[in-house]
Every structure is written in structure tokens, then in C-alpha cells.
Design a protein around this motif. Structure first.
Motif, PDB file in Angstrom:
ATOM      1  N   THR A 128       0.828  -1.194   0.000  1.00 59.71           N
ATOM      2  CA  THR A 128       0.000   0.000   0.000  1.00 59.71           C
ATOM      3  C   THR A 128       0.866   1.249   0.000  1.00 59.71           C
ATOM      4  O   THR A 128       0.690   2.162  -0.821  1.00 59.71           O
ATOM      5  CB  THR A 128      -0.933   0.024   1.218  1.00 59.71           C
ATOM      6  N   ALA A 129       1.807   1.306   0.931  1.00 61.64           N
ATOM      7  CA  ALA A 129       2.681   2.477   1.025  1.00 61.64           C
ATOM      8  C   ALA A 129       3.526   2.631  -0.234  1.00 61.64           C
ATOM      9  O   ALA A 129       3.654   3.731  -0.791  1.00 61.64           O
ATOM     10  CB  ALA A 129       3.569   2.357   2.258  1.00 61.64           C
ATOM     11  N   TYR A 130       4.103   1.541  -0.704  1.00 63.81           N
ATOM     12  CA  TYR A 130       4.989   1.585  -1.866  1.00 63.81           C
ATOM     13  C   TYR A 130       4.246   2.067  -3.107  1.00 63.81           C
ATOM     14  O   TYR A 130       4.722   2.940  -3.846  1.00 63.81           O
ATOM     15  CB  TYR A 130       5.571   0.194  -2.104  1.00 63.81           C
ATOM     16  N   GLN A 131       3.063   1.503  -3.349  1.00 63.22           N
ATOM     17  CA  GLN A 131       2.318   1.839  -4.557  1.00 63.22           C
ATOM     18  C   GLN A 131       1.792   3.271  -4.525  1.00 63.22           C
ATOM     19  O   GLN A 131       1.825   3.969  -5.541  1.00 63.22           O
ATOM     20  CB  GLN A 131       1.191   0.831  -4.760  1.00 63.22           C
ATOM     21  N   VAL A 132       1.320   3.722  -3.363  1.00 61.17           N
ATOM     22  CA  VAL A 132       0.847   5.100  -3.267  1.00 61.17           C
ATOM     23  C   VAL A 132       1.992   6.085  -3.474  1.00 61.17           C
ATOM     24  O   VAL A 132       1.880   7.053  -4.235  1.00 61.17           O
ATOM     25  CB  VAL A 132       0.152   5.346  -1.914  1.00 61.17           C
ATOM     26  N   LEU A 133       3.106   5.863  -2.807  1.00 62.59           N
ATOM     27  CA  LEU A 133       4.228   6.792  -2.909  1.00 62.59           C
ATOM     28  C   LEU A 133       4.812   6.846  -4.312  1.00 62.59           C
ATOM     29  O   LEU A 133       5.192   7.921  -4.806  1.00 62.59           O
ATOM     30  CB  LEU A 133       5.321   6.422  -1.914  1.00 62.59           C
ATOM     31  N   HIS A 134       4.888   5.679  -4.985  1.00 65.93           N
ATOM     32  CA  HIS A 134       5.513   5.627  -6.306  1.00 65.93           C
ATOM     33  C   HIS A 134       4.538   5.944  -7.433  1.00 65.93           C
ATOM     34  O   HIS A 134       4.881   6.684  -8.366  1.00 65.93           O
ATOM     35  CB  HIS A 134       6.126   4.241  -6.541  1.00 65.93           C
ATOM     36  N   ARG A 135       3.328   5.391  -7.375  1.00 64.90           N
ATOM     37  CA  ARG A 135       2.420   5.500  -8.519  1.00 64.90           C
ATOM     38  C   ARG A 135       1.553   6.758  -8.484  1.00 64.90           C
ATOM     39  O   ARG A 135       1.227   7.315  -9.536  1.00 64.90           O
ATOM     40  CB  ARG A 135       1.527   4.267  -8.596  1.00 64.90           C
ATOM     41  N   LEU A 136       1.133   7.166  -7.301  1.00 66.35           N
ATOM     42  CA  LEU A 136       0.205   8.287  -7.197  1.00 66.35           C
ATOM     43  C   LEU A 136       0.884   9.576  -6.781  1.00 66.35           C
ATOM     44  O   LEU A 136       0.697  10.629  -7.401  1.00 66.35           O
ATOM     45  CB  LEU A 136      -0.919   7.957  -6.218  1.00 66.35           C
ATOM     46  N   LEU A 137       1.653   9.527  -5.695  1.00 68.28           N
ATOM     47  CA  LEU A 137       2.265  10.745  -5.172  1.00 68.28           C
ATOM     48  C   LEU A 137       3.589  11.076  -5.855  1.00 68.28           C
ATOM     49  O   LEU A 137       4.073  12.212  -5.752  1.00 68.28           O
ATOM     50  CB  LEU A 137       2.476  10.625  -3.662  1.00 68.28           C
ATOM     51  N   ARG A 138       4.197  10.083  -6.495  1.00 64.78           N
ATOM     52  CA  ARG A 138       5.449  10.294  -7.243  1.00 64.78           C
ATOM     53  C   ARG A 138       6.471  11.060  -6.395  1.00 64.78           C
ATOM     54  O   ARG A 138       7.033  12.089  -6.819  1.00 64.78           O
ATOM     55  CB  ARG A 138       5.167  11.023  -8.566  1.00 64.78           C
ATOM     56  N   VAL A 139       6.694  10.564  -5.215  1.00 62.30           N
ATOM     57  CA  VAL A 139       7.589  11.227  -4.264  1.00 62.30           C
ATOM     58  C   VAL A 139       9.024  11.204  -4.778  1.00 62.30           C
ATOM     59  O   VAL A 139       9.510  10.180  -5.275  1.00 62.30           O
ATOM     60  CB  VAL A 139       7.497  10.545  -2.885  1.00 62.30           C
TER      61      VAL A 139
ATOM     62  N   SER B  83     -12.665  14.541  -5.289  1.00 64.95           N
ATOM     63  CA  SER B  83     -13.267  15.879  -5.333  1.00 64.95           C
ATOM     64  C   SER B  83     -12.256  16.960  -4.979  1.00 64.95           C
ATOM     65  O   SER B  83     -12.505  18.148  -5.234  1.00 64.95           O
ATOM     66  CB  SER B  83     -14.474  15.955  -4.394  1.00 64.95           C
ATOM     67  N   TYR B  84     -11.132  16.565  -4.391  1.00 68.59           N
ATOM     68  CA  TYR B  84     -10.058  17.505  -4.067  1.00 68.59           C
ATOM     69  C   TYR B  84      -8.932  17.449  -5.105  1.00 68.59           C
ATOM     70  O   TYR B  84      -7.867  18.026  -4.892  1.00 68.59           O
ATOM     71  CB  TYR B  84      -9.488  17.199  -2.687  1.00 68.59           C
ATOM     72  N   GLY B  85      -9.165  16.717  -6.171  1.00 66.96           N
ATOM     73  CA  GLY B  85      -8.157  16.604  -7.209  1.00 66.96           C
ATOM     74  C   GLY B  85      -7.134  15.517  -6.959  1.00 66.96           C
ATOM     75  O   GLY B  85      -6.109  15.459  -7.652  1.00 66.96           O
ATOM     76  N   GLY B  86      -7.392  14.648  -5.983  1.00 68.59           N
ATOM     77  CA  GLY B  86      -6.462  13.578  -5.653  1.00 68.59           C
ATOM     78  C   GLY B  86      -6.891  12.235  -6.204  1.00 68.59           C
ATOM     79  O   GLY B  86      -7.788  12.130  -7.048  1.00 68.59           O
ATOM     80  N   HIS B  87      -6.261  11.186  -5.701  1.00 64.36           N
ATOM     81  CA  HIS B  87      -6.500   9.826  -6.191  1.00 64.36           C
ATOM     82  C   HIS B  87      -6.785   8.883  -5.026  1.00 64.36           C
ATOM     83  O   HIS B  87      -6.176   8.986  -3.959  1.00 64.36           O
ATOM     84  CB  HIS B  87      -5.276   9.311  -6.957  1.00 64.36           C
ATOM     85  N   TYR B  88      -7.699   7.952  -5.271  1.00 60.21           N
ATOM     86  CA  TYR B  88      -7.989   6.877  -4.307  1.00 60.21           C
ATOM     87  C   TYR B  88      -7.226   5.635  -4.737  1.00 60.21           C
ATOM     88  O   TYR B  88      -7.052   5.381  -5.935  1.00 60.21           O
ATOM     89  CB  TYR B  88      -9.491   6.584  -4.276  1.00 60.21           C
ATOM     90  N   TRP B  89      -6.793   4.840  -3.745  1.00 60.57           N
ATOM     91  CA  TRP B  89      -6.031   3.629  -4.075  1.00 60.57           C
ATOM     92  C   TRP B  89      -6.462   2.460  -3.215  1.00 60.57           C
ATOM     93  O   TRP B  89      -6.632   2.594  -1.997  1.00 60.57           O
ATOM     94  CB  TRP B  89      -4.532   3.874  -3.881  1.00 60.57           C
TER      95      TRP B  89
ATOM     96  N   LEU C  62      -2.141  14.524  -3.834  1.00 56.64           N
ATOM     97  CA  LEU C  62      -2.949  14.015  -2.724  1.00 56.64           C
ATOM     98  C   LEU C  62      -3.448  12.620  -3.056  1.00 56.64           C
ATOM     99  O   LEU C  62      -3.942  12.365  -4.160  1.00 56.64           O
ATOM    100  CB  LEU C  62      -4.136  14.952  -2.478  1.00 56.64           C
ATOM    101  N   ALA C  63      -3.326  11.694  -2.103  1.00 58.79           N
ATOM    102  CA  ALA C  63      -3.839  10.341  -2.284  1.00 58.79           C
ATOM    103  C   ALA C  63      -4.454   9.860  -0.981  1.00 58.79           C
ATOM    104  O   ALA C  63      -4.007  10.235   0.110  1.00 58.79           O
ATOM    105  CB  ALA C  63      -2.722   9.395  -2.721  1.00 58.79           C
ATOM    106  N   SER C  64      -5.475   9.020  -1.103  1.00 61.37           N
ATOM    107  CA  SER C  64      -6.138   8.461   0.075  1.00 61.37           C
ATOM    108  C   SER C  64      -6.411   6.982  -0.123  1.00 61.37           C
ATOM    109  O   SER C  64      -6.731   6.539  -1.234  1.00 61.37           O
ATOM    110  CB  SER C  64      -7.463   9.192   0.335  1.00 61.37           C
ATOM    111  N   ILE C  65      -6.288   6.229   0.955  1.00 62.84           N
ATOM    112  CA  ILE C  65      -6.703   4.827   0.947  1.00 62.84           C
ATOM    113  C   ILE C  65      -7.932   4.645   1.825  1.00 62.84           C
ATOM    114  O   ILE C  65      -8.373   3.514   2.040  1.00 62.84           O
ATOM    115  CB  ILE C  65      -5.571   3.905   1.443  1.00 62.84           C
TER     116      ILE C  65
END
Length: 311
Positions: A133-144, A247-253, A237-240
Motif C-alpha cells: 500500500t505504502a509503496y504503490q501510493v508513494l511511487h504510482r500516485l504521489l510520485r515522491v 473531489s479535491y483533485g487527488g486519487h484513491y487507491w 494528494l492520495a487516500s486509501i
């Protein structure tokens, strides 16, 4: 085999310990003898029926998606593993049925990776779902990337604690929300702790006056709203936890099984970059107590169920 199962949705009291048939092993699966299985909030949410709109349940359902164990049987088409291999897995399929709270689980090879040699069975079981979860959000959505300031919510929890470590490994500065009792723990992970609750936005802005480049929401609701307000222009912005993130312009994962990602996590664990903290363990026949413990609210690290091992 001995297993935990439930035949109807409900509270921890619907979990039963007893005998179920050994799982059949498909051509692209292996039979894993389970050493440990981690508890995740999604497990008790599934047990309560919250996933019914998206996942059919084939009762009796064996809960659990995280596993660490030993390969003891091979499907006809499996070439990736051999009997005796130690593996970890996020064994999620498209129905609720044969989970990991059992002596054996049939695991598709696409859900597995080799167990990090430096982790105990309990630690290894706590890595797949939260780590992916952490790896995919940080790499795929947040592009940290290096130099970013990243806000991670529930930074002492299962997902949050891994996210702090991975973001630091990527070269980011990490601000993590946590109770005051967990501030030292968050610091030990490389994060800068702030107390959640009323006044959170002001406390974060005290550390990052210009805002944060990326926010990882694991709570939802008001926390998600505050996270959006704390972003710099063009922040990510990403949320699980809350689909309203769009609605805030972010992504759900929703985390996906991925052998390549899980293998990379295992490598980071072997290198000492990623650590898994196990807060409590319970034997298999007390899995209901493990669910109760996890349901109480935010915990430090992971709750794990252990399975008796007989050679």
C-alpha cells in the motif's frame, strides 16, 4: 486443516476455529504452510460486510490476506518456486473465500515474493499489504522524489510507519501525524511527528509554512479535507480511506498484489531500509481476540496471528 472462518457477517464472535478441507491448488498457485498471518483493518471490515458491494463472499470465509510461510506443494504450471521455499504474500483474490488464517493457503504466484531473510516470520507477515500500500501510493500516485515534503497520516500505524520509511528512503522530508505517545517512534522512523486532532493544520504549517508537496491520507473525512488545504500549488494528494479524495483533485487507491513491488520491498527489508514493528501476536485459535485488538483503533505497527508449526 485447522482454520479460522465465518459463515455470516458480524462481529468477532462469528469467527470460529475448527477443521476445514485443505485448499485445492490451481495450476498457477502453490500450497503454502502458514507460519504467520497479519491482521489488517480490511479483515474485520470484510467480516462485518463492508466489502459486500464489491466482493462476493463464498461462505465459510477464511479471513486474512497477509501471509508468511513455506511452500509445500506446487501447481502444475509453477516454475517460480520449489518446495521448501520461504515466501510472503498479499493473497487477495476477487472473492472472499480462502484466506490466510489457516494452516495452509493456496496462493497464486502473482501474489508472492521470497521472504526477507532478516525478518522473523511475524515481521515478514506484517510486510505485504501495508508495505505494498505504502509503496504503490508513494511511487504510482504521489510520485515522491528527493526534496519533497510529504505529510503521512497515522504515521505510527501499519501503513503509515512503512510509508514514513519509504518516503525517507526516496529522499523526502516526512511530517507524520501520531498520538504523543508515538512521537518518539515516528522520530525513530525518520519522521517529524505532529499530534493529530484540533489545530492540526496550524501545527503542520508550523513545520512547513509553504505547505507540503504530497499528502498521504489514511484516515479520511476532516483529515482528508485538511490535507488538501495544506498542499502547495500542484501538490499531490492520495487516500486509501476516503473516495471523496477525487473531489479535491487527488486519487484513491486500493492496494494490488504485485510480485515485482513485493520483491522490491523484501529487498529493502533485507537491506535494513524498511523495518516492521509487531505490537501484538495471537495464536491462530485466538484470532477473534486479534480482530478485537485491531478494531480498537490505531495501533503501533502490526497485529499478527501465528500458526502452530509441526514438521
Amino acid at each position: 486443516m485447522k482454520a479460522i472462518s465465518y459463515s455470516r457477517y458480524g462481529g468477532p464472535e462469528v469467527l470460529e476455529y475448527g477443521d476445514l478441507r485443505d485448499p485445492k491448488v490451481g495450476p498457477d498457485s502453490v500450497l503454502v504452510k502458514v507460519r504467520a498471518a497479519a491482521v489488517n483493518p480490511v479483515d474485520w471490515k470484510a467480516r462485518q460486510g463492508y466489502l459486500a458491494p464489491v466482493l462476493d463472499a463464498v461462505f465459510p470465509v477464511v479471513p486474512g490476506w497477509d501471509v508468511a510461510g513455506v511452500v509445500v506443494g506446487l501447481g502444475a504450471g509453477v516454475v517460480e518456486y520449489a518446495v521448501g521455499d520461504e515466501v510472503i504474500g498479499y493473497v487477495r483474490e476477487d472473492v472472499l473465500s480462502r484466506g490466510t488464517f489457516a494452516e495452509y493457503v493456496a496462493a497464486p504466484v502473482r501474489t508472492l515474493a521470497r521472504k526477507p531473510r532478516t525478518l522473523t516470520w511475524e515481521e515478514a507477515a506484517g510486510l505485504p499489504l501495508t508495505g505494498l500500500t505504502a509503496y504503490q501510493v508513494l511511487h504510482r500516485l504521489l510520485r515522491v522524489r528527493r526534496g519533497d515534503t510529504v505529510l503521512v497520516h497515522a504515521a505510527a500505524g501499519g501503513v503509515g510507519s512503512i510509508a514514513v520509511q519509504l518516503a525517507r528512503h526516496l529522499g523526502a522530508r516526512v511530517i507524520g501525524t501520531a498520538s504523543e505517545a508515538n512521537h518518539d517512534y515516528v522520530r525513530s522512523l525518520g519522521g517529524e511527528p505532529v499530534t493529530y486532532g484540533e489545530g492540526l493544520a496550524e501545527r503542520v504549517r508550523g513545520l512547513a509554512p509553504e505547505g507540503v508537496d504530497a499528502a498521504f491520507d489514511t484516515v479520511g473525512g476532516e483529515t482528508l479535507k485538511i490535507s488538501a488545504q495544506l498542499l502547495v500549488p500542484d501538490g499531490r494528494l492520495a487516500s486509501i480511506a476516503d473516495g471523496d479524495v477525487v473531489s479535491y483533485g487527488g486519487h484513491y487507491w486500493f492496494v494490488r498484489p504485485d510480485t515485482e513491488d513485493l520483491t522490491r520491498l523484501a529487498e529493502l527489508a533485507e537491506q535494513g531500509t524498511v523495518h516492521v514493528h509487531v505490537s501484538r501476536t495471537f495464536p491462530l485459535d485466538r484470532a477473534a481476540d486479534a480482530h478485537r485488538h485491531n478494531e480498537k483503533g490505531p495501533t503501533r505497527g502490526k497485529t499478527v496471528v501465528t500458526v502452530p508449526w509441526e514438521t
